[in-house]
Motif scaffolding. Structure first.
Motif, short mmCIF file in Angstrom:
data_model
loop_
_atom_site.label_atom_id
_atom_site.label_comp_id
_atom_site.label_asym_id
_atom_site.label_seq_id
_atom_site.Cartn_x
_atom_site.Cartn_y
_atom_site.Cartn_z
N ARG A 44 12.18 5.14 6.18
CA ARG A 44 13.15 4.35 6.94
C ARG A 44 14.50 4.31 6.22
O ARG A 44 15.55 4.46 6.85
N GLN A 45 14.48 4.12 4.91
CA GLN A 45 15.73 4.09 4.16
C GLN A 45 16.41 5.45 4.19
O GLN A 45 17.64 5.53 4.29
N GLU A 46 15.65 6.52 4.09
CA GLU A 46 16.23 7.86 4.17
C GLU A 46 16.87 8.11 5.52
O GLU A 46 17.96 8.69 5.61
N ALA A 47 16.21 7.66 6.58
CA ALA A 47 16.77 7.82 7.92
C ALA A 47 18.07 7.03 8.06
O ALA A 47 19.04 7.51 8.66
N MET A 48 18.11 5.82 7.51
CA MET A 48 19.32 5.01 7.57
C MET A 48 20.45 5.68 6.80
O MET A 48 21.59 5.71 7.25
N GLU A 49 20.14 6.23 5.63
CA GLU A 49 21.16 6.93 4.84
C GLU A 49 21.69 8.14 5.59
O GLU A 49 22.88 8.42 5.58
N ALA A 50 20.79 8.88 6.24
CA ALA A 50 21.21 10.06 7.00
C ALA A 50 22.13 9.65 8.15
O ALA A 50 23.15 10.30 8.41
N ALA A 51 21.78 8.57 8.82
CA ALA A 51 22.61 8.10 9.94
C ALA A 51 23.97 7.65 9.42
O ALA A 51 25.00 7.93 10.03
N THR A 99 0.85 -1.18 0.00
CA THR A 99 0.00 0.00 0.00
C THR A 99 0.89 1.23 0.00
O THR A 99 2.05 1.17 0.36
N PRO A 100 0.35 2.35 -0.39
CA PRO A 100 1.17 3.57 -0.41
C PRO A 100 1.72 3.92 0.97
O PRO A 100 2.81 4.46 1.09
N GLN A 101 1.00 3.59 2.03
CA GLN A 101 1.49 3.87 3.37
C GLN A 101 2.75 3.05 3.66
O GLN A 101 3.72 3.56 4.20
N ASP A 102 2.72 1.78 3.28
CA ASP A 102 3.89 0.92 3.50
C ASP A 102 5.07 1.40 2.68
O ASP A 102 6.20 1.42 3.16
#
Length: 192
Positions: A85-92, A75-78
């Protein structure tokens, strides 16, 4: 002893007759047939059972993998959640890499400073030797400057007093304090 015969009598007084039928147990015969079947076809039956079990296991695994991969499309929410989540991991990861790069730059600067200091000291030693001064004096000066720099990092030494005086010898019994032991005299005891 006399043989005594006992007869059952009906209510009207006539003798009661019982027909004697040979005793057979139907359950035992069915077990005999089952045992005979197992003795003839037991290995085949075991092989068929094992193959059926393995086939069921394989089909259930295949069904579970098909259900997992062909489940409802995300779904679009998922999808948005996964993207966040991937963006947060890349930022970290970027933040950790920047910290590592900064630490590496600081370490390189320190290494360069130490190499420059060593080169400067070698030049001073060379110049002092050219002027005829002693090599050891220049080396001592450089060591004292290094010790002054490193003394701020190390703990100051505390004065430790020796536990015993220098003239203590446990074999003689001297210098040991209040308790001393001396071996007895050698030789025969006096007395008669």
């Amino acid at each position: 002893m006399d043989d005594v015969e006992i007869e059952d009598v009906n209510d009207d007084g006539s003798p009661y007759h019982v027909e004697k039928v040979p005793l057979t147990n139907q359950d035992v015969t069915s077990l005999a047939l089952t045992g005979e079947f197992l003795s003839q076809y037991g290995w085949y039956l075991l092989a068929v059972t094992v193959m059926t079990y393995l086939l069921i296991q394989r089909l259930s695994k295949r069904r579970s993998t098909q259900n997992g991969s062909s489940s409802l499309p995300q779904t679009p929410q998922d999808a948005a959640f996964v993207a966040r989540r991937q963006e947060a991991m890349e930022a970290a990861r970027r933040k950790m890499q920047e910290e590592l790069d900064a630490k590496a730059a600081i370490f390189r600067d320190k290494q360069k400073q130490q190499e420059e200091e060593k080169r400067r000291q070698k030049i001073e030693v060379w110049e002092s030797m050219q002027q005829g001064k002693s090599y050891k004096g220049a080396a001592k000066l450089s060591q004292t400057s290094e010790e002054a720099n490193s003394s701020s990092l190390l703990k100051p030494k505390t004065d430790k007093k020796p536990l015993r005086s220098a003239d203590y010898n446990p074999l003689t019994g001297q210098g040991g304090g209040s308790c001393s032991w001396r071996p007895g005299r050698r030789g025969p005891s006096s007395g008669g």
